[in-house]
Design a protein around this motif. Structure first.
Motif, PDB file in Angstrom:
ATOM      1  N   GLY A   9       0.799  -1.213   0.000  1.00 13.92           N
ATOM      2  CA  GLY A   9       0.000   0.000   0.000  1.00 13.92           C
ATOM      3  C   GLY A   9       0.836   1.269   0.000  1.00 13.92           C
ATOM      4  N   GLN A  10       2.098   1.178   0.326  1.00 12.46           N
ATOM      5  CA  GLN A  10       2.946   2.364   0.411  1.00 12.46           C
ATOM      6  C   GLN A  10       3.615   2.701  -0.918  1.00 12.46           C
ATOM      7  OE1 GLN A  10       5.598   1.236   3.567  1.00 12.46           O
ATOM      8  NE2 GLN A  10       4.213   1.917   5.169  1.00 12.46           N
ATOM      9  N   VAL A  11       3.839   1.731  -1.760  1.00 11.37           N
ATOM     10  CA  VAL A  11       4.502   1.954  -3.042  1.00 11.37           C
ATOM     11  C   VAL A  11       3.810   1.109  -4.117  1.00 11.37           C
ATOM     12  CG1 VAL A  11       6.781   2.556  -2.127  1.00 11.37           C
ATOM     13  CG2 VAL A  11       6.188   0.154  -2.421  1.00 11.37           C
ATOM     14  N   PRO A  12       3.850   1.546  -5.396  1.00 11.81           N
ATOM     15  CA  PRO A  12       3.170   0.805  -6.463  1.00 11.81           C
ATOM     16  C   PRO A  12       4.011  -0.332  -7.032  1.00 11.81           C
ATOM     17  CG  PRO A  12       4.095   2.806  -7.342  1.00 11.81           C
ATOM     18  CD  PRO A  12       4.379   2.828  -5.860  1.00 11.81           C
ATOM     19  N   PHE A  13       4.643  -1.060  -6.156  1.00 13.74           N
ATOM     20  CA  PHE A  13       5.407  -2.252  -6.536  1.00 13.74           C
ATOM     21  C   PHE A  13       5.698  -3.022  -5.254  1.00 13.74           C
ATOM     22  CE2 PHE A  13       8.070   1.611  -6.539  1.00 13.74           C
ATOM     23  CZ  PHE A  13       8.891   1.379  -5.453  1.00 13.74           C
ATOM     24  N   SER A  14       5.919  -4.315  -5.402  1.00 10.70           N
ATOM     25  CA  SER A  14       6.356  -5.107  -4.255  1.00 10.70           C
ATOM     26  C   SER A  14       7.881  -5.143  -4.264  1.00 10.70           C
ATOM     27  CB  SER A  14       5.792  -6.529  -4.324  1.00 10.70           C
ATOM     28  OG  SER A  14       6.316  -7.224  -5.439  1.00 10.70           O
ATOM     29  N   VAL A  15       8.477  -5.303  -3.105  1.00 12.02           N
ATOM     30  CA  VAL A  15       9.936  -5.318  -2.980  1.00 12.02           C
ATOM     31  C   VAL A  15      10.367  -6.475  -2.087  1.00 12.02           C
ATOM     32  CG1 VAL A  15      12.003  -3.991  -2.407  1.00 12.02           C
ATOM     33  CG2 VAL A  15       9.925  -2.790  -3.111  1.00 12.02           C
ATOM     34  N   GLN A  16      11.325  -7.229  -2.562  1.00  9.05           N
ATOM     35  CA  GLN A  16      11.935  -8.280  -1.751  1.00  9.05           C
ATOM     36  C   GLN A  16      13.422  -7.965  -1.605  1.00  9.05           C
ATOM     37  OE1 GLN A  16      11.883 -12.181  -3.507  1.00  9.05           O
ATOM     38  NE2 GLN A  16      12.487 -13.218  -1.642  1.00  9.05           N
ATOM     39  N   LYS A  17      13.908  -8.001  -0.387  1.00 11.34           N
ATOM     40  CA  LYS A  17      15.317  -7.711  -0.123  1.00 11.34           C
ATOM     41  C   LYS A  17      16.063  -9.007   0.167  1.00 11.34           C
ATOM     42  CE  LYS A  17      18.320  -5.045   3.010  1.00 11.34           C
ATOM     43  NZ  LYS A  17      18.355  -4.181   4.218  1.00 11.34           N
ATOM     44  N   ILE A  18      17.167  -9.208  -0.548  1.00 19.02           N
ATOM     45  CA  ILE A  18      17.991 -10.408  -0.366  1.00 19.02           C
ATOM     46  C   ILE A  18      19.443  -9.971  -0.224  1.00 19.02           C
ATOM     47  CG2 ILE A  18      18.745 -12.594  -1.356  1.00 19.02           C
ATOM     48  CD1 ILE A  18      16.155 -12.716  -2.905  1.00 19.02           C
ATOM     49  N   GLY A  19      20.102 -10.430   0.834  1.00 20.81           N
ATOM     50  CA  GLY A  19      21.491 -10.055   1.083  1.00 20.81           C
ATOM     51  C   GLY A  19      21.582  -8.776   1.893  1.00 20.81           C
ATOM     52  N   ASN A  20      22.758  -8.572   2.476  1.00 22.82           N
ATOM     53  CA  ASN A  20      22.922  -7.381   3.320  1.00 22.82           C
ATOM     54  C   ASN A  20      24.383  -6.949   3.364  1.00 22.82           C
ATOM     55  OD1 ASN A  20      21.956  -5.334   5.008  1.00 22.82           O
ATOM     56  ND2 ASN A  20      22.396  -6.518   6.852  1.00 22.82           N
ATOM     57  N   LYS A  21      25.041  -7.030   2.211  1.00 18.35           N
ATOM     58  CA  LYS A  21      26.459  -6.666   2.157  1.00 18.35           C
ATOM     59  C   LYS A  21      26.728  -5.784   0.945  1.00 18.35           C
ATOM     60  CE  LYS A  21      28.177 -10.988   4.251  1.00 18.35           C
ATOM     61  NZ  LYS A  21      29.043 -12.173   4.031  1.00 18.35           N
ATOM     62  N   GLY A  22      27.822  -5.051   1.005  1.00 20.62           N
ATOM     63  CA  GLY A  22      28.311  -4.315  -0.149  1.00 20.62           C
ATOM     64  C   GLY A  22      27.330  -3.317  -0.735  1.00 20.62           C
ATOM     65  N   ASN A  23      27.519  -3.029  -2.012  1.00 21.47           N
ATOM     66  CA  ASN A  23      26.678  -2.063  -2.697  1.00 21.47           C
ATOM     67  C   ASN A  23      25.266  -2.599  -2.875  1.00 21.47           C
ATOM     68  OD1 ASN A  23      28.932  -0.445  -2.948  1.00 21.47           O
ATOM     69  ND2 ASN A  23      29.415  -1.184  -5.008  1.00 21.47           N
ATOM     70  N   SER A  24      24.306  -1.691  -2.983  1.00 20.63           N
ATOM     71  CA  SER A  24      22.918  -2.074  -3.203  1.00 20.63           C
ATOM     72  C   SER A  24      22.622  -2.129  -4.701  1.00 20.63           C
ATOM     73  CB  SER A  24      21.979  -1.071  -2.533  1.00 20.63           C
ATOM     74  OG  SER A  24      22.123  -1.098  -1.135  1.00 20.63           O
ATOM     75  N   ILE A  25      21.795  -3.102  -5.089  1.00 20.51           N
ATOM     76  CA  ILE A  25      21.368  -3.255  -6.471  1.00 20.51           C
ATOM     77  C   ILE A  25      19.848  -3.369  -6.504  1.00 20.51           C
ATOM     78  CG2 ILE A  25      21.651  -4.539  -8.622  1.00 20.51           C
ATOM     79  CD1 ILE A  25      24.136  -5.855  -7.414  1.00 20.51           C
ATOM     80  N   LEU A  26      19.195  -2.547  -7.326  1.00 22.32           N
ATOM     81  CA  LEU A  26      17.764  -2.648  -7.541  1.00 22.32           C
ATOM     82  C   LEU A  26      17.515  -3.330  -8.873  1.00 22.32           C
ATOM     83  CD1 LEU A  26      17.764  -0.385  -5.303  1.00 22.32           C
ATOM     84  CD2 LEU A  26      15.733   0.526  -6.454  1.00 22.32           C
ATOM     85  N   PHE A  27      16.683  -4.362  -8.859  1.00 21.36           N
ATOM     86  CA  PHE A  27      16.367  -5.108 -10.066  1.00 21.36           C
ATOM     87  C   PHE A  27      14.923  -4.832 -10.475  1.00 21.36           C
ATOM     88  CE2 PHE A  27      19.840  -7.501  -8.169  1.00 21.36           C
ATOM     89  CZ  PHE A  27      20.625  -7.843  -9.249  1.00 21.36           C
TER      90      PHE A  27
END
Length: 277
Positions: free
Chosen positions: A21-39
């Protein structure tokens, strides 16, 4: 009518961390190291399209996998558009304080990646565009210009009037143009079947009327463009489309079709890892 539907559907692909309800897409986060990547996946696709990619990268990076509203079973929004999604993804990155992420986008996701990079030049670290063009329609029409009054109603009516069975059969038959990996075909088709038809139709119409060839000159970060092998026969036109993108590398897959991450995975993942790391 049949030919019209086939032509329409041929354009279809060429072209949860957060509360939905907060954003017009679902988001799944995997991993917690280094640089961030959005797919960002392509039209009517789920973030699952990046499954093998994320397995390879999540041990050294923080990966955010998006599925856009209306696609692959996610609830639709009223007025989806490239502009709308670009703005909301930019807002999401800022709100979540994701520092200088890399954006990897396939097809529609690649168009969104370019749009985001142009609208927020200092927000990203790098961009990877997977088989997308700034102006898809210009590839076959040298005189293409955006029509500010384009009416998408006929496209919406045509697609939404199809039965589920007819739509599924058409999608299955058209997969020969999109991937050589037959094992992946049922899943890709199912994502389309599970998608909101009106959302698909609106975005097919918009992508056929989109031109970012001037806008991409605003992108300031290094951009890697990975293109399907068939596009190597149109290098001059491809390079003209990307002529004003400042820091670019254009590379063509050795084999396969639109779903490069399926059809030429070893080459694709090597290009991706070298560019990101």
């Amino acid at each position: 009518m049949k030919n019209s539907i086939i032509t329409f559907l041929f354009l279809l692909f060429i072209l949860p961390l957060s509360s939905y309800g907060q954003v017009p897409f679902s988001v799944q986060k995997i991993g917690n190291k280094g640089n961030s990547i959005l797919f960002i996946p392509g039209l009517a696709c789920s973030s699952e399209v990046w499954q093998d990619t994320v397995k390879e990268l999540s041990s050294n990076h923080t990966c955010y996998l998006l599925t856009l509203a209306g696609f692959a079973g996610t609830p639709p929004v009223k007025n989806p558009s490239v502009e709308y999604w670009a703005n909301t993804i930019i807002s999401y990155i800022k709100k979540e304080k994701i520092k200088n992420p890399v954006i990897v986008g396939h097809s529609l996701g690649g168009v969104l990646a370019m749009k985001i990079g142009a609208k927020a030049p200092k927000l990203l670290q790098k961009i990877v565009v997977v088989d997308a063009l700034p102006a898809l329609a210009a590839l076959s029409n040298d005189n293409f210009k955006v029509d500010p009054n384009k009416d998408c109603t006929p496209t919406i009516k045509e697609l939404t009037s199809m039965s589920k069975e007819a739509f599924q059969q058409a999608q299955t038959s058209l997969m020969v143009y999109y991937t050589e990996n037959k094992e992946k075909v049922p899943q890709i088709v199912q994502w389309s079947v599970d998608s909101d038809r009106e959302t698909i139709a609106k975005m097919v119409c918009e992508l056929s009327n989109t031109d970012l060839r001037e806008e991409i000159q605003q992108i300031q970060v290094p951009t890697l463009v990975l293109l399907e092998s068939v596009f190597s026969f149109s290098k001059n036109k491809i390079e003209q489309q990307y002529a004003k993108l400042p820091k670019k590398e254009l590379r063509y897959a050795n084999k396969g079709l639109h779903f490069i991450m399926y059809d030429d995975y070893d080459w694709y993942i090597q290009q991706l890892k070298e560019f990101i790391q």
